[in-house]
Design a protein around this motif. Structure first.
Motif, short mmCIF file in Angstrom:
data_model
loop_
_atom_site.label_atom_id
_atom_site.label_comp_id
_atom_site.label_asym_id
_atom_site.label_seq_id
_atom_site.Cartn_x
_atom_site.Cartn_y
_atom_site.Cartn_z
N LEU A 177 55.49 41.75 45.97
CA LEU A 177 55.11 40.34 45.93
C LEU A 177 56.27 39.48 45.47
CD1 LEU A 177 51.61 40.66 44.19
CD2 LEU A 177 52.01 40.16 46.60
N GLY A 178 56.43 38.32 46.08
CA GLY A 178 57.44 37.38 45.63
C GLY A 178 56.99 36.69 44.35
N GLN A 179 57.94 36.10 43.63
CA GLN A 179 57.62 35.46 42.35
C GLN A 179 56.66 34.29 42.51
OE1 GLN A 179 58.47 36.38 39.21
NE2 GLN A 179 59.23 38.24 40.17
N GLN A 180 56.70 33.60 43.65
CA GLN A 180 55.87 32.42 43.87
C GLN A 180 54.68 32.70 44.79
OE1 GLN A 180 56.57 29.74 42.08
NE2 GLN A 180 58.33 30.88 41.25
N SER A 181 54.44 33.96 45.11
CA SER A 181 53.37 34.30 46.06
C SER A 181 52.00 34.21 45.40
CB SER A 181 53.58 35.73 46.61
OG SER A 181 54.79 35.82 47.31
N ASP A 182 51.09 33.52 46.07
CA ASP A 182 49.70 33.46 45.62
C ASP A 182 48.85 34.53 46.28
OD1 ASP A 182 49.87 29.87 45.54
OD2 ASP A 182 50.07 31.29 43.89
N PHE A 183 49.31 34.99 47.47
CA PHE A 183 48.61 36.02 48.21
C PHE A 183 49.60 37.05 48.73
CE2 PHE A 183 46.01 32.21 48.47
CZ PHE A 183 44.74 32.68 48.17
N CYS A 184 49.10 38.26 48.93
CA CYS A 184 49.94 39.31 49.50
C CYS A 184 50.18 39.02 50.98
CB CYS A 184 49.25 40.67 49.34
SG CYS A 184 50.10 42.04 50.15
N SER A 185 51.42 39.06 51.41
CA SER A 185 51.74 38.79 52.81
C SER A 185 51.33 39.93 53.72
CB SER A 185 53.26 38.55 52.95
OG SER A 185 53.99 39.70 52.53
N HIS A 186 51.05 41.11 53.14
CA HIS A 186 50.70 42.28 53.95
C HIS A 186 49.19 42.38 54.19
CE1 HIS A 186 51.05 46.29 55.65
NE2 HIS A 186 50.11 46.70 54.81
N CYS A 187 48.38 42.24 53.14
CA CYS A 187 46.93 42.42 53.29
C CYS A 187 46.13 41.15 53.02
CB CYS A 187 46.42 43.55 52.40
SG CYS A 187 46.45 43.15 50.62
N GLY A 188 46.74 40.15 52.38
CA GLY A 188 46.06 38.89 52.15
C GLY A 188 45.31 38.79 50.83
N GLN A 189 45.29 39.85 50.01
CA GLN A 189 44.58 39.76 48.74
C GLN A 189 45.32 38.84 47.78
OE1 GLN A 189 42.37 43.00 46.66
NE2 GLN A 189 44.09 42.97 45.22
N ALA A 190 44.57 38.16 46.90
CA ALA A 190 45.18 37.28 45.92
C ALA A 190 46.14 38.05 45.03
CB ALA A 190 44.09 36.62 45.07
N ALA A 191 47.26 37.41 44.69
CA ALA A 191 48.26 38.07 43.86
C ALA A 191 47.76 38.26 42.43
CB ALA A 191 49.55 37.25 43.86
N HIS A 192 46.96 37.31 41.96
CA HIS A 192 46.45 37.39 40.60
C HIS A 192 45.06 38.03 40.61
CE1 HIS A 192 49.71 34.81 39.16
NE2 HIS A 192 49.49 34.07 40.24
N VAL A 193 44.97 39.28 40.20
CA VAL A 193 43.69 40.01 40.12
C VAL A 193 43.48 40.38 38.67
CG1 VAL A 193 42.37 42.00 40.89
CG2 VAL A 193 43.98 40.92 42.46
N HIS A 194 42.56 39.66 38.01
CA HIS A 194 42.34 39.90 36.58
C HIS A 194 41.31 41.00 36.36
CE1 HIS A 194 38.52 37.78 37.00
NE2 HIS A 194 39.18 36.82 37.64
N ARG A 195 41.21 41.45 35.15
CA ARG A 195 40.23 42.48 34.80
C ARG A 195 38.83 41.92 34.99
NH1 ARG A 195 39.91 45.97 29.10
NH2 ARG A 195 38.25 47.38 29.81
N LEU A 196 37.92 42.77 35.41
CA LEU A 196 36.53 42.34 35.60
C LEU A 196 35.93 41.94 34.25
CD1 LEU A 196 35.29 45.12 38.04
CD2 LEU A 196 35.76 42.74 38.62
N ASP A 197 35.22 40.80 34.24
CA ASP A 197 34.50 40.36 33.06
C ASP A 197 33.19 39.72 33.50
OD1 ASP A 197 35.23 37.85 34.04
OD2 ASP A 197 36.92 37.65 32.66
N MET A 198 32.35 39.29 32.56
CA MET A 198 31.03 38.80 32.92
C MET A 198 31.06 37.49 33.71
SD MET A 198 29.01 41.13 32.28
CE MET A 198 27.61 40.20 32.87
N PRO A 199 31.94 36.52 33.42
CA PRO A 199 32.01 35.33 34.29
C PRO A 199 32.34 35.68 35.74
CG PRO A 199 33.07 34.87 32.21
CD PRO A 199 32.77 36.33 32.21
N HIS A 200 33.25 36.66 35.90
CA HIS A 200 33.59 37.09 37.27
C HIS A 200 32.37 37.73 37.93
CE1 HIS A 200 36.13 38.66 40.53
NE2 HIS A 200 35.41 39.76 40.41
N ILE A 201 31.63 38.54 37.17
CA ILE A 201 30.44 39.20 37.72
C ILE A 201 29.41 38.16 38.14
CG2 ILE A 201 28.48 40.68 37.16
CD1 ILE A 201 31.08 42.20 37.59
N MET A 202 29.20 37.12 37.33
CA MET A 202 28.23 36.09 37.67
C MET A 202 28.64 35.35 38.95
SD MET A 202 25.87 36.47 35.57
CE MET A 202 24.92 35.06 36.12
N HIS A 203 29.94 35.11 39.10
CA HIS A 203 30.43 34.49 40.33
C HIS A 203 30.14 35.39 41.53
CE1 HIS A 203 33.12 32.53 43.20
NE2 HIS A 203 33.64 33.73 43.44
#
Length: 240
Positions: free
Chosen positions: A13-39
């Protein structure tokens, strides 16, 4: 600051990349938590992605590995577990009611089994956070938080319903006179499958994982039985 590589496909990933250029997943993937689960739960109600049949195949072959990869960040490659659970419950609610799967004798159903059939979707949903609570308590040394355990049981809960539909339904439809034998067979196979999934997900010594898995399933079953008993008591005491 971005991670050096994509958690889904390991592409750089590049330093300024928000998404992976290969698969399209977001560059920032945080640990699962309850707010994420509710979303994710809200997302499950209003949207569904592709890949549910691919997920069912993978869950049949390596359930614990699927969940382990999803929790670790490989989320784009898998159907969302909460979408999976919601869709599975919706289908099972119809099938359970149509074939009277909770009735040993559908030609003479009792009021209790009729109420259970009517609210089977609620029972399926309640079982997921309850089992997640017990596995979180029993497997705390594994380092997974409650939200990650909830994700495990959303995957397993959805697949259990698929398993229930494809195995238990035809057995009951064609061999209802052996209802309790078929129910016991279904439960035995599911316990073995769940233990295998727990072992793949948590790791550790097999006999320890087996004991904790059995205890998780036992405590969940006791809790759900008490929940159903309370539901029946409230209904017959105050609503009839």
């Amino acid at each position: 600051m971005n991670p050096s590589s994509c958690k889904n496909c390991d592409a750089p990933l590049g330093q300024q990349s928000d998404f992976c250029s290969h698969c399209g997943q977001a560059a920032h993937v945080h640990r699962l938590d309850m707010p994420h689960i509710m979303h994710e739960v809200v997302h499950a109600v209003i949207h569904a992605d592709k890949g549910i049949f691919h997920l069912m195949k993978l869950m049949a072959l390596r359930p614990g590995i699927v969940v382990k990869e999803y929790v670790a960040g490989k989320r784009k490659k898998y159907f969302n577990p909460f979408n999976f659970l919601v869709l599975s419950v919706a289908v099972s609610t119809f099938v359970t009611g149509y074939f009277h799967l909770m009735d040993m004798a559908p030609e003479a159903p009792n009021k209790a089994s009729a109420l259970i059939n009517k609210h089977i979707n609620l029972i399926f949903f309640v079982a997921v956070p309850v089992s997640a609570l017990f596995s979180w308590l029993l497997f705390r040394k594994s380092g997974y938080n409650y939200a990650e355990n909830l994700t495990l049981h959303a995957f397993l809960g959805g697949f259990r319903i698929v398993f229930f539909l494809f195995l238990f339904t035809p057995l009951i439809v064609f061999y209802r006179e052996y209802y309790y034998l078929m129910l016991g067979l279904y439960m035995a196979i599911w316990v073995a499958f769940s233990t295998w999934a727990f072992y793949q997900f948590y790791g550790g010594k097999l006999y320890v994982v087996t004991l904790k898995s059995l205890l998780t399933l036992f405590l969940t079953q006791v809790t759900i039985t008490l929940f159903i008993s309370l539901m029946l008591w409230i209904y017959f005491m105050f609503l009839t």
